[in-house]
Design a protein around this motif. Structure first.
Motif, PDB file in Angstrom:
ATOM      1  N   GLY A  84       0.830  -1.192   0.000  1.00 13.29           N
ATOM      2  CA  GLY A  84       0.000   0.000   0.000  1.00 13.29           C
ATOM      3  C   GLY A  84       0.868   1.246   0.000  1.00 13.29           C
ATOM      4  O   GLY A  84       2.091   1.179  -0.026  1.00 13.29           O
ATOM      5  N   PRO A  85       0.237   2.424   0.070  1.00 18.20           N
ATOM      6  CA  PRO A  85       0.992   3.672  -0.040  1.00 18.20           C
ATOM      7  C   PRO A  85       1.794   4.027   1.202  1.00 18.20           C
ATOM      8  O   PRO A  85       2.723   4.832   1.124  1.00 18.20           O
ATOM      9  N   ARG A  86       1.463   3.437   2.380  1.00 17.45           N
ATOM     10  CA  ARG A  86       2.087   3.904   3.614  1.00 17.45           C
ATOM     11  C   ARG A  86       2.720   2.795   4.438  1.00 17.45           C
ATOM     12  O   ARG A  86       3.311   3.063   5.482  1.00 17.45           O
ATOM     13  N   ASN A  87       2.622   1.554   4.027  1.00 16.00           N
ATOM     14  CA  ASN A  87       3.145   0.443   4.814  1.00 16.00           C
ATOM     15  C   ASN A  87       4.163  -0.357   4.003  1.00 16.00           C
ATOM     16  O   ASN A  87       4.172  -0.305   2.771  1.00 16.00           O
ATOM     17  N   ASP A  88       5.008  -1.102   4.716  1.00 11.18           N
ATOM     18  CA  ASP A  88       6.093  -1.840   4.070  1.00 11.18           C
ATOM     19  C   ASP A  88       6.244  -3.212   4.700  1.00 11.18           C
ATOM     20  O   ASP A  88       5.922  -3.430   5.869  1.00 11.18           O
ATOM     21  N   VAL A  89       6.791  -4.123   3.909  1.00 10.95           N
ATOM     22  CA  VAL A  89       7.159  -5.455   4.375  1.00 10.95           C
ATOM     23  C   VAL A  89       8.652  -5.626   4.141  1.00 10.95           C
ATOM     24  O   VAL A  89       9.167  -5.304   3.065  1.00 10.95           O
ATOM     25  N   LEU A  90       9.366  -6.097   5.169  1.00 12.86           N
ATOM     26  CA  LEU A  90      10.798  -6.362   5.079  1.00 12.86           C
ATOM     27  C   LEU A  90      11.042  -7.843   5.335  1.00 12.86           C
ATOM     28  O   LEU A  90      10.701  -8.366   6.402  1.00 12.86           O
ATOM     29  N   LEU A  91      11.622  -8.522   4.348  1.00 17.42           N
ATOM     30  CA  LEU A  91      12.044  -9.917   4.495  1.00 17.42           C
ATOM     31  C   LEU A  91      13.569  -9.936   4.562  1.00 17.42           C
ATOM     32  O   LEU A  91      14.238  -9.316   3.744  1.00 17.42           O
ATOM     33  N   ARG A  92      14.100 -10.650   5.536  1.00 22.26           N
ATOM     34  CA  ARG A  92      15.540 -10.632   5.753  1.00 22.26           C
ATOM     35  C   ARG A  92      16.054 -12.044   5.990  1.00 22.26           C
ATOM     36  O   ARG A  92      15.421 -12.841   6.686  1.00 22.26           O
ATOM     37  N   GLY A  93      17.180 -12.356   5.397  1.00 22.28           N
ATOM     38  CA  GLY A  93      17.823 -13.647   5.608  1.00 22.28           C
ATOM     39  C   GLY A  93      19.320 -13.477   5.746  1.00 22.28           C
ATOM     40  O   GLY A  93      19.931 -12.601   5.121  1.00 22.28           O
ATOM     41  N   GLU A  94      19.923 -14.318   6.575  1.00 23.35           N
ATOM     42  CA  GLU A  94      21.365 -14.258   6.790  1.00 23.35           C
ATOM     43  C   GLU A  94      21.866 -15.661   7.100  1.00 23.35           C
ATOM     44  O   GLU A  94      21.223 -16.420   7.827  1.00 23.35           O
ATOM     45  N   ALA A  95      23.020 -16.009   6.539  1.00 19.90           N
ATOM     46  CA  ALA A  95      23.603 -17.320   6.784  1.00 19.90           C
ATOM     47  C   ALA A  95      25.115 -17.193   6.780  1.00 19.90           C
ATOM     48  O   ALA A  95      25.690 -16.367   6.055  1.00 19.90           O
ATOM     49  N   GLY A  96      25.763 -17.996   7.599  1.00 15.70           N
ATOM     50  CA  GLY A  96      27.211 -17.975   7.648  1.00 15.70           C
ATOM     51  C   GLY A  96      27.756 -19.289   8.162  1.00 15.70           C
ATOM     52  O   GLY A  96      27.082 -20.019   8.898  1.00 15.70           O
ATOM     53  N   VAL A  97      28.982 -19.597   7.773  1.00 17.96           N
ATOM     54  CA  VAL A  97      29.647 -20.805   8.240  1.00 17.96           C
ATOM     55  C   VAL A  97      31.143 -20.539   8.327  1.00 17.96           C
ATOM     56  O   VAL A  97      31.716 -19.845   7.481  1.00 17.96           O
ATOM     57  N   VAL A  98      31.741 -21.041   9.380  1.00 20.35           N
ATOM     58  CA  VAL A  98      33.189 -21.040   9.532  1.00 20.35           C
ATOM     59  C   VAL A  98      33.638 -22.488   9.475  1.00 20.35           C
ATOM     60  O   VAL A  98      33.293 -23.292  10.352  1.00 20.35           O
ATOM     61  N   ILE A  99      34.376 -22.819   8.435  1.00 15.65           N
ATOM     62  CA  ILE A  99      34.831 -24.200   8.235  1.00 15.65           C
ATOM     63  C   ILE A  99      36.166 -24.362   8.942  1.00 15.65           C
ATOM     64  O   ILE A  99      37.179 -23.773   8.542  1.00 15.65           O
ATOM     65  N   ALA A 100      36.164 -25.141  10.020  1.00 16.62           N
ATOM     66  CA  ALA A 100      37.368 -25.374  10.814  1.00 16.62           C
ATOM     67  C   ALA A 100      37.143 -26.600  11.677  1.00 16.62           C
ATOM     68  O   ALA A 100      36.007 -27.045  11.877  1.00 16.62           O
ATOM     69  N   GLU A 101      38.229 -27.135  12.217  1.00 16.60           N
ATOM     70  CA  GLU A 101      38.117 -28.304  13.080  1.00 16.60           C
ATOM     71  C   GLU A 101      37.442 -27.960  14.401  1.00 16.60           C
ATOM     72  O   GLU A 101      36.779 -28.792  15.015  1.00 16.60           O
ATOM     73  N   SER A 102      37.629 -26.715  14.856  1.00 20.16           N
ATOM     74  CA  SER A 102      37.077 -26.286  16.129  1.00 20.16           C
ATOM     75  C   SER A 102      37.007 -24.769  16.130  1.00 20.16           C
ATOM     76  O   SER A 102      37.723 -24.097  15.382  1.00 20.16           O
ATOM     77  N   ARG A 103      36.137 -24.202  16.972  1.00 22.45           N
ATOM     78  CA  ARG A 103      36.115 -22.751  17.112  1.00 22.45           C
ATOM     79  C   ARG A 103      37.259 -22.244  17.977  1.00 22.45           C
ATOM     80  O   ARG A 103      37.581 -21.064  17.965  1.00 22.45           O
ATOM     81  N   SER A 104      37.870 -23.113  18.759  1.00 24.75           N
ATOM     82  CA  SER A 104      38.998 -22.723  19.600  1.00 24.75           C
ATOM     83  C   SER A 104      40.154 -22.235  18.731  1.00 24.75           C
ATOM     84  O   SER A 104      40.511 -22.860  17.732  1.00 24.75           O
TER      85      SER A 104
END
Length: 254
Positions: A189-209
């Motif tokens: 409509g003239p005064r309202n909005d829809v926001l769709l948001r997506g986010e993805a991430g990966v860290v490839i490693a044996e461990s986070r340490s």
């Protein structure tokens, strides 16, 4: 009736090459804070831009220095940066020093960059461990934008995609990091909005340490998942919440 024939008189003045801004702010994520920004658009009388920024709040304290070369033909420029940062969030305290370089292109549209940075971090987790992590990281970041307006868009898509890797032998843990984020704006409509948001991430490693915390993922707060404390969603470690190697996030707002 003959607009093209109308005389047009233009007066211009040169903007000051230096500027300083300071402010006091409060938000529900980082609470009370102060910021000081300084910019010099012609440091050394060479058209290099110098932009230091000091940001202090109850959860983060950061000093950031940025130095940009003048844009060259083809909208290409280089950036040099340094950062000192301390964060105390959800039982995890990190102190990080960083220096970086980026080669940028696409000044008038959405910029892309090749980047390299060196990170040294001391990380303390409440009641458990204190460790020193370091990494030399190289990567590529692409920003894309197709919207109906630059300042206040109501329709279109904007987002970023990035990929990078630590340098073997110069990092306390080898890893590859991939992250993407997209926002889709839809007028309703003239005064309202829809926001769709997506986010993805990966860290490839044996461990986070051994991986500096700035490369791991946490979320929560007014700018990510409302209703959760700032960066309180992550991996539980003792009494603390720390960053993880995987992130998936989707939201819809009207």
């Amino acid at each position: 009736a003959h607009a093209a024939r109308a005389p047009l008189n233009v007066r211009v003045i040169e903007a000051p090459s230096q500027r300083i801004d300071a402010g006091v702010a409060f938000n529900t994520d980082t609470r009370l804070g102060v910021t000081v920004d300084y910019s010099n658009a012609d440091i050394f009388d060479s058209a290099w831009r110098f932009r230091p920024r000091l940001n202090l709040n109850q959860k983060e304290q950061e000093l950031q220095l940025n130095l940009d070369t003048p844009p060259r033909p083809g909208a290409v420029w280089n950036s040099y940066s340094a950062r000192l940062q301390r964060r105390d969030i959800e039982g995890e305290v990190t102190r990080e020093a960083m220096v970086g370089f980026a080669h940028n292109w696409g000044l008038e549209s959405t910029p892309s960059q090749m980047l390299a940075s060196a990170h040294l971090e001391r990380r303390s987790v409440e009641g458990l461990v204190t460790e020193d992590n370091y990494a030399v990281f190289v990567g590529y970041r692409k920003t894309f934008r197709t919207t109906d307006d630059l300042v206040s868009p109501r329709h279109g898509v904007l987002g970023t995609a990035e990929i990078g890797t630590s340098v073997p032998g110069l990092s306390s843990r080898e890893f590859v990091r991939v992250r993407a984020k997209v926002n889709w704006l839809l007028p309703f409509g003239p005064r309202n909005d829809v926001l769709l948001r997506g986010e993805a991430g990966v860290v490839i490693a044996e461990s986070r340490s051994g991986i500096p915390s700035s490369f791991l993922f946490r979320t929560g707060g007014d700018q990510s998942i409302r209703g959760y404390t700032f960066e309180s969603l992550g991996v539980a470690q003792g009494l603390a919440v720390v960053g993880g190697r995987y992130l998936a996030l989707a939201s819809a707002e009207y």
